[in-house]
Design a protein around this motif. Structure first.
Motif, PDB file in Angstrom:
ATOM      1  N   ASP A  30      -2.292 -29.385 111.694  1.00 34.19           N
ATOM      2  CA  ASP A  30      -1.503 -30.099 111.050  1.00 34.19           C
ATOM      3  C   ASP A  30      -2.398 -31.277 110.396  1.00 34.19           C
ATOM      4  OD1 ASP A  30      -1.398 -32.812 112.232  1.00 34.19           O
ATOM      5  OD2 ASP A  30       0.435 -31.490 113.124  1.00 34.19           O
ATOM      6  N   ALA A  31      -1.942 -32.251 109.244  1.00 26.04           N
ATOM      7  CA  ALA A  31      -2.879 -33.143 108.907  1.00 26.04           C
ATOM      8  C   ALA A  31      -3.405 -34.227 109.790  1.00 26.04           C
ATOM      9  CB  ALA A  31      -1.339 -33.991 107.772  1.00 26.04           C
ATOM     10  N   HIS A  32      -2.709 -34.704 111.069  1.00 28.52           N
ATOM     11  CA  HIS A  32      -3.395 -35.297 112.012  1.00 28.52           C
ATOM     12  C   HIS A  32      -3.736 -34.776 112.750  1.00 28.52           C
ATOM     13  CE1 HIS A  32      -0.382 -37.692 110.289  1.00 28.52           C
ATOM     14  NE2 HIS A  32       0.632 -36.819 110.022  1.00 28.52           N
ATOM     15  N   VAL A  63      -8.021 -30.893 121.591  1.00 28.22           N
ATOM     16  CA  VAL A  63      -7.142 -30.764 120.478  1.00 28.22           C
ATOM     17  C   VAL A  63      -8.599 -31.832 119.600  1.00 28.22           C
ATOM     18  CG1 VAL A  63      -6.238 -33.291 121.886  1.00 28.22           C
ATOM     19  CG2 VAL A  63      -5.429 -33.089 119.831  1.00 28.22           C
ATOM     20  N   MET A  64      -8.086 -31.633 118.994  1.00 33.76           N
ATOM     21  CA  MET A  64      -9.135 -32.785 117.594  1.00 33.76           C
ATOM     22  C   MET A  64      -8.536 -33.385 116.806  1.00 33.76           C
ATOM     23  SD  MET A  64     -13.020 -30.936 116.914  1.00 33.76           S
ATOM     24  CE  MET A  64     -13.466 -32.050 116.217  1.00 33.76           C
ATOM     25  N   ALA A  65      -8.718 -35.167 116.682  1.00 33.44           N
ATOM     26  CA  ALA A  65      -8.224 -35.546 115.882  1.00 33.44           C
ATOM     27  C   ALA A  65      -9.085 -35.362 114.073  1.00 33.44           C
ATOM     28  CB  ALA A  65      -8.888 -37.039 116.405  1.00 33.44           C
ATOM     29  N   ARG A  66      -8.445 -36.120 113.334  1.00 34.58           N
ATOM     30  CA  ARG A  66      -7.873 -36.345 112.030  1.00 34.58           C
ATOM     31  C   ARG A  66      -7.827 -37.234 111.341  1.00 34.58           C
ATOM     32  NH1 ARG A  66      -6.202 -31.392 108.232  1.00 34.58           N
ATOM     33  NH2 ARG A  66      -7.570 -31.797 107.242  1.00 34.58           N
ATOM     34  N   LEU A  78      -1.666 -27.207 127.087  1.00 34.59           N
ATOM     35  CA  LEU A  78      -1.489 -28.661 126.651  1.00 34.59           C
ATOM     36  C   LEU A  78      -0.727 -28.905 125.943  1.00 34.59           C
ATOM     37  CD1 LEU A  78      -4.384 -30.492 126.097  1.00 34.59           C
ATOM     38  CD2 LEU A  78      -4.576 -29.674 124.134  1.00 34.59           C
ATOM     39  N   ALA A  79      -0.351 -30.091 126.482  1.00 36.20           N
ATOM     40  CA  ALA A  79       1.284 -30.887 125.850  1.00 36.20           C
ATOM     41  C   ALA A  79       1.355 -31.738 126.062  1.00 36.20           C
ATOM     42  CB  ALA A  79       2.025 -30.445 126.155  1.00 36.20           C
ATOM     43  N   LEU A  80       1.452 -32.918 123.927  1.00 39.44           N
ATOM     44  CA  LEU A  80       1.670 -34.189 124.335  1.00 39.44           C
ATOM     45  C   LEU A  80       2.591 -34.703 122.767  1.00 39.44           C
ATOM     46  CD1 LEU A  80      -1.342 -35.100 121.290  1.00 39.44           C
ATOM     47  CD2 LEU A  80      -1.202 -32.484 122.743  1.00 39.44           C
ATOM     48  N   VAL A  81       2.485 -35.909 123.413  1.00 35.09           N
ATOM     49  CA  VAL A  81       3.891 -36.383 122.076  1.00 35.09           C
ATOM     50  C   VAL A  81       3.071 -36.711 120.339  1.00 35.09           C
ATOM     51  CG1 VAL A  81       5.439 -38.579 121.533  1.00 35.09           C
ATOM     52  CG2 VAL A  81       5.611 -37.573 123.980  1.00 35.09           C
ATOM     53  N   HIS A  82       3.060 -36.256 119.852  1.00 33.36           N
ATOM     54  CA  HIS A  82       2.775 -36.041 118.781  1.00 33.36           C
ATOM     55  C   HIS A  82       2.680 -37.197 118.423  1.00 33.36           C
ATOM     56  CE1 HIS A  82       1.343 -35.779 114.301  1.00 33.36           C
ATOM     57  NE2 HIS A  82       0.967 -34.118 114.877  1.00 33.36           N
ATOM     58  N   PRO A  83       1.805 -37.792 118.159  1.00 35.46           N
ATOM     59  CA  PRO A  83       1.602 -39.638 117.451  1.00 35.46           C
ATOM     60  C   PRO A  83       2.266 -39.720 115.972  1.00 35.46           C
ATOM     61  CG  PRO A  83      -0.758 -39.025 118.368  1.00 35.46           C
ATOM     62  CD  PRO A  83       0.283 -37.911 117.971  1.00 35.46           C
ATOM     63  N   VAL A  84       2.882 -38.991 115.082  1.00 33.80           N
ATOM     64  CA  VAL A  84       2.802 -39.616 114.072  1.00 33.80           C
ATOM     65  C   VAL A  84       4.171 -38.887 114.032  1.00 33.80           C
ATOM     66  CG1 VAL A  84       2.943 -39.423 111.134  1.00 33.80           C
ATOM     67  CG2 VAL A  84       0.872 -39.379 113.072  1.00 33.80           C
ATOM     68  N   ARG A 112       5.903 -38.024 116.731  1.00 32.98           N
ATOM     69  CA  ARG A 112       6.403 -38.117 117.890  1.00 32.98           C
ATOM     70  C   ARG A 112       7.700 -36.999 118.343  1.00 32.98           C
ATOM     71  NH1 ARG A 112       3.375 -41.553 119.782  1.00 32.98           N
ATOM     72  NH2 ARG A 112       4.831 -41.908 121.534  1.00 32.98           N
ATOM     73  N   GLN A 113       6.824 -36.173 118.090  1.00 31.00           N
ATOM     74  CA  GLN A 113       7.996 -35.099 118.833  1.00 31.00           C
ATOM     75  C   GLN A 113       7.074 -34.409 119.815  1.00 31.00           C
ATOM     76  OE1 GLN A 113       8.670 -32.645 115.093  1.00 31.00           O
ATOM     77  NE2 GLN A 113      10.680 -32.491 115.013  1.00 31.00           N
ATOM     78  N   THR A 114       7.195 -34.476 120.608  1.00 28.26           N
ATOM     79  CA  THR A 114       6.612 -33.144 121.561  1.00 28.26           C
ATOM     80  C   THR A 114       6.005 -31.920 121.362  1.00 28.26           C
ATOM     81  OG1 THR A 114       7.506 -34.348 123.842  1.00 28.26           O
ATOM     82  CG2 THR A 114       6.527 -32.173 124.368  1.00 28.26           C
ATOM     83  N   ILE A 115       4.783 -31.301 121.225  1.00 26.63           N
ATOM     84  CA  ILE A 115       4.139 -30.472 121.138  1.00 26.63           C
ATOM     85  C   ILE A 115       3.348 -30.202 122.143  1.00 26.63           C
ATOM     86  CG2 ILE A 115       3.714 -30.916 118.336  1.00 26.63           C
ATOM     87  CD1 ILE A 115       0.922 -31.965 118.758  1.00 26.63           C
ATOM     88  N   ARG A 116       3.360 -28.525 122.495  1.00 29.67           N
ATOM     89  CA  ARG A 116       3.353 -27.512 123.407  1.00 29.67           C
ATOM     90  C   ARG A 116       2.066 -26.499 122.802  1.00 29.67           C
ATOM     91  NH1 ARG A 116       4.667 -26.655 128.838  1.00 29.67           N
ATOM     92  NH2 ARG A 116       4.418 -24.746 129.866  1.00 29.67           N
ATOM     93  N   PHE A 117       1.315 -26.452 123.668  1.00 32.68           N
ATOM     94  CA  PHE A 117       0.316 -24.913 123.339  1.00 32.68           C
ATOM     95  C   PHE A 117      -0.441 -24.399 124.726  1.00 32.68           C
ATOM     96  CE2 PHE A 117      -0.456 -28.583 119.869  1.00 32.68           C
ATOM     97  CZ  PHE A 117      -0.216 -28.371 119.007  1.00 32.68           C
ATOM     98  N   GLU A 118       0.198 -23.432 124.130  1.00 32.78           N
ATOM     99  CA  GLU A 118      -0.591 -21.591 125.641  1.00 32.78           C
ATOM    100  C   GLU A 118      -1.744 -21.132 125.445  1.00 32.78           C
ATOM    101  OE1 GLU A 118       2.715 -20.164 127.656  1.00 32.78           O
ATOM    102  OE2 GLU A 118       3.747 -22.658 127.884  1.00 32.78           O
TER     103      GLU A 118
END
Length: 226
Positions: free
Chosen positions: A10-12, A62-65, A197-203, A205-211
């Motif tokens: 995504d953009a972030h 995960v990598m930041a943009r 890997l699961a976290l709250v998206h910093p922008v 604010r939704q919880t995103i989870r990857f498997e």
């Protein structure tokens, strides 16, 4: 090489499934410049490293943009707000239980044996949760028993899972640093993979989870490309 297994974009932020044998960041020497971050930046110039997996560990990264997102995600890791789970195949038999057990042992660099780490009372607090899924007989060594385990590091120290498991007598199969030669040779690779890997998206604010499914054959000790 520029091959990447992209899980999310995504953009972030970006999420990749890193193969075993690939560095997350460049190492020393011309032969260690190919890495996940360099490959990602060829396509996403704003991609920045947030955390790392060992070269021999595969799985979710995960990598930041951009620098602001790198700071936000880095803070989330520092506050232990990112949920991480791994799967591993370890030497020996561990008891199956629905409850999670804990290894609480501080870690520090083993300077004479760098990059190895060691347990030391003067080290940084390091905590790992583990739960055994079941025992198995390895096809590569019929007389040797192993256990499929889930792992959740509550801290993020270098080689934490590998050192902690070796410290309780159940080194990860294929581990060239912390397992005996016999246990190392039971696998064609380090049998450790970041599966969740699961976290709250910093922008948003939704919880995103990857498997990601572990890309190794537990019983034969062989690896495959994810």
């Amino acid at each position: 090489m520029t091959d990447l297994h992209l899980i999310h974009e995504d953009a972030h932020l970006l999420v990749f499934d890193k193969p075993a044998g690939l560095l997350c960041v460049p190492g020393r020497g011309e032969d260690k410049q190919d890495c996940l971050s360099a490959r990602a930046q060829q396509r996403w110039p704003d991609a920045l490293v947030v955390h790392r997996l060992d070269m021999s560990t595969s799985g979710l990264v995960v990598m930041a943009r951009g620098i602001d997102m790198q700071r936000a995600l880095g803070d989330a890791f520092a506050r232990r707000e990112v949920h991480k789970r791994y799967e591993a195949i370890v030497d020996g038999v561990l008891p199956i239980s629905a409850e999670w057990a804990t290894i609480d042992a501080p870690l520090m660099a083993d300077w004479p044996r760098r990059p190895s780490q060691k347990i030391d009372a003067a080290g940084k607090p390091s905590v790992t949760r583990w739960r055994a899924l079941g025992p198995m007989t390895l096809q590569r060594a019929q007389e040797r028993m192993a256990t499929h385990v889930l792992l959740e590091p509550l801290t993020g120290r270098t080689h934490q899972l590998r050192v902690h498991l070796a410290s309780v007598g159940h080194a990860i199969i294929g581990d060239a640093l912390y397992a005996s030669e016999a246990v190392r040779q039971l696998g064609t690779r380090l049998m450790l993979h970041s599966t969740v890997l699961a976290l709250v998206h910093p922008v948003t604010r939704q919880t995103i989870r990857f498997e990601s499914v572990a890309p190794f054959d537990a019983r034969t000790g062989s690896g495959r490309t994810p």
